[in-house]
Design a protein around this motif. Sequence first.
Motif, short mmCIF file in Angstrom:
data_model
loop_
_atom_site.label_atom_id
_atom_site.label_comp_id
_atom_site.label_asym_id
_atom_site.label_seq_id
_atom_site.Cartn_x
_atom_site.Cartn_y
_atom_site.Cartn_z
N VAL A 30 35.80 -12.32 -27.50
CA VAL A 30 35.66 -13.77 -27.62
C VAL A 30 36.86 -14.29 -28.39
CG1 VAL A 30 34.25 -15.66 -28.50
CG2 VAL A 30 33.15 -13.58 -27.63
N VAL A 31 37.58 -15.23 -27.79
CA VAL A 31 38.73 -15.85 -28.43
C VAL A 31 38.53 -17.36 -28.37
CG1 VAL A 31 41.23 -16.14 -28.45
CG2 VAL A 31 40.23 -13.95 -27.74
N GLY A 32 38.52 -18.01 -29.55
CA GLY A 32 38.33 -19.45 -29.60
C GLY A 32 39.36 -20.11 -30.49
N ASN A 33 39.58 -21.37 -30.26
CA ASN A 33 40.56 -22.11 -31.06
C ASN A 33 40.21 -23.58 -31.10
OD1 ASN A 33 41.52 -22.13 -28.15
ND2 ASN A 33 42.89 -23.66 -29.04
N THR A 34 40.71 -24.24 -32.12
CA THR A 34 40.66 -25.70 -32.16
C THR A 34 41.87 -26.21 -31.38
OG1 THR A 34 41.87 -25.62 -34.25
CG2 THR A 34 39.46 -25.77 -34.37
N GLY A 35 41.92 -27.51 -31.19
CA GLY A 35 43.04 -28.09 -30.44
C GLY A 35 42.63 -29.40 -29.83
N THR A 91 51.70 -12.78 -32.76
CA THR A 91 51.68 -14.25 -32.89
C THR A 91 51.51 -14.70 -34.33
OG1 THR A 91 49.28 -14.23 -32.48
CG2 THR A 91 50.72 -14.53 -30.56
N SER A 92 51.61 -13.80 -35.27
CA SER A 92 51.36 -14.16 -36.66
C SER A 92 52.37 -15.18 -37.19
CB SER A 92 51.38 -12.91 -37.54
OG SER A 92 52.65 -12.25 -37.46
N LEU A 122 47.48 -21.90 -39.36
CA LEU A 122 46.16 -21.69 -38.75
C LEU A 122 45.31 -20.78 -39.63
CD1 LEU A 122 47.15 -21.06 -35.00
CD2 LEU A 122 46.55 -23.22 -36.11
N ARG A 123 44.03 -21.04 -39.63
CA ARG A 123 43.09 -20.15 -40.31
C ARG A 123 42.54 -19.19 -39.26
NH1 ARG A 123 38.00 -22.70 -43.26
NH2 ARG A 123 37.27 -22.83 -41.10
N GLY A 172 44.81 -25.79 -37.87
CA GLY A 172 43.68 -25.52 -37.00
C GLY A 172 43.04 -24.17 -37.29
N GLU A 173 42.11 -23.78 -36.41
CA GLU A 173 41.40 -22.51 -36.58
C GLU A 173 41.54 -21.66 -35.32
OE1 GLU A 173 37.36 -22.84 -37.79
OE2 GLU A 173 37.75 -24.53 -39.15
#
Length: 408
Positions: free
Chosen positions: A315-320, A253-254, A262-263, A299-300
Amino acid sequence: MTVYLTGRRSRLRPTLRLRLTLLNGVLLVGAGAVLMVLAWLLVDDALHPADQLLPGTTVVLADGQTLDARVWQEHVVDAVSGELLAKGLVALLAISIVGVAGAYVVAGRALRPLHQVTATAQRLREETLEERIRYTGADDEVAELAATFDAMLDRIGEAFEAQKRFVANASHELRTPLAVMRTEIDVTLADDEADVAEFRRMATVVRDASERANGLVDALLVLARSEAQSGRRLSRKVPTDLACGVSAALSATSAEAQRLKLRVTATLGPAQVVGDPSLLERLAGNLVENAVRYNHLHGELWVRTGSADGHVYLVVGNTGFEVDPADVPGLFEPFRRGGRERTGARGSGLGLSIVRAVCDAHRGTVGAVAQPGGGLEVTVTLPAADTTPVVTASAVVSPPTTSPADPV
């Protein structure tokens, strides 16, 4: 095919009511017989007044007859014993009849909810799953059985409704790309002035729609495979590092992550588990793909793996966009995308349902927390490799039942 015969048989059956009645009758008759024998023994032991008289003592009866005291005592004991035995047998017979009849009636009343359970089960059909026993009697074992049966029907009803929604949503999702392809083909063929460029545009649209349909079918197959192994032995159980699957997913997904600027923060510690490598790789891939797909520009995205207390975690997190905390459990239902059902955009909506099914198959857990500023953080916990034996087994993949899901 297994056939269950539930109809009543014409011959007399040893029903539970009959067995309880017979048991009560046997106990009642036995207790009565013991009491009668004890009474006979006590009377026989007590009626010896002549033993206290001198030998040769005589008694004069009411009719003037004179008898030796010991002979008179024997006559009295025989008469009393015979009368006691006769009247005792009559009383025992009467008590037994009344007791058995009463036991039959009481057992019938006590077992009436069981007949309600049987009748309700025999009436159950897909369209009558709302029926319940709703027992209102004493709070006893029968009440517990009736409540358990009603709770089971609640779960079955929920499963049927979920299955109906799953089939309807799957049909809708598959019909959409097929309708797009047919419309594009019909419009292009109806245009007499269509040139090569128009046909190429049509072919591109058809290819994209077919890829979407193919992706949905692949996701359904993975979901079916995961759910088929949930609660049973996995078809493959080999040592796997969950961090390797995360690294592969981040690499895949890079390009999209760079396009969205994304950061990405990845803290990948060793996360050794024992399980099906392909399913675990799909689990990590779905979470990372969702975190990228449902993110926004600049986003992050953060990912962590590691182990603690006999378990490994991912643990997988994201902004959105913001997710209502009340909608988070719904994300694990099939064809739900960020709280929206069947939007027809961005993924098949099976991503988190596949994640949950894979976790169930590996005896793990998964949970999600809505982030205050928008986005989602998903945590997967699985048994560590040193607590899970490595075995080879066989599992038969059955058609998918319904399970939970989300974005993808």
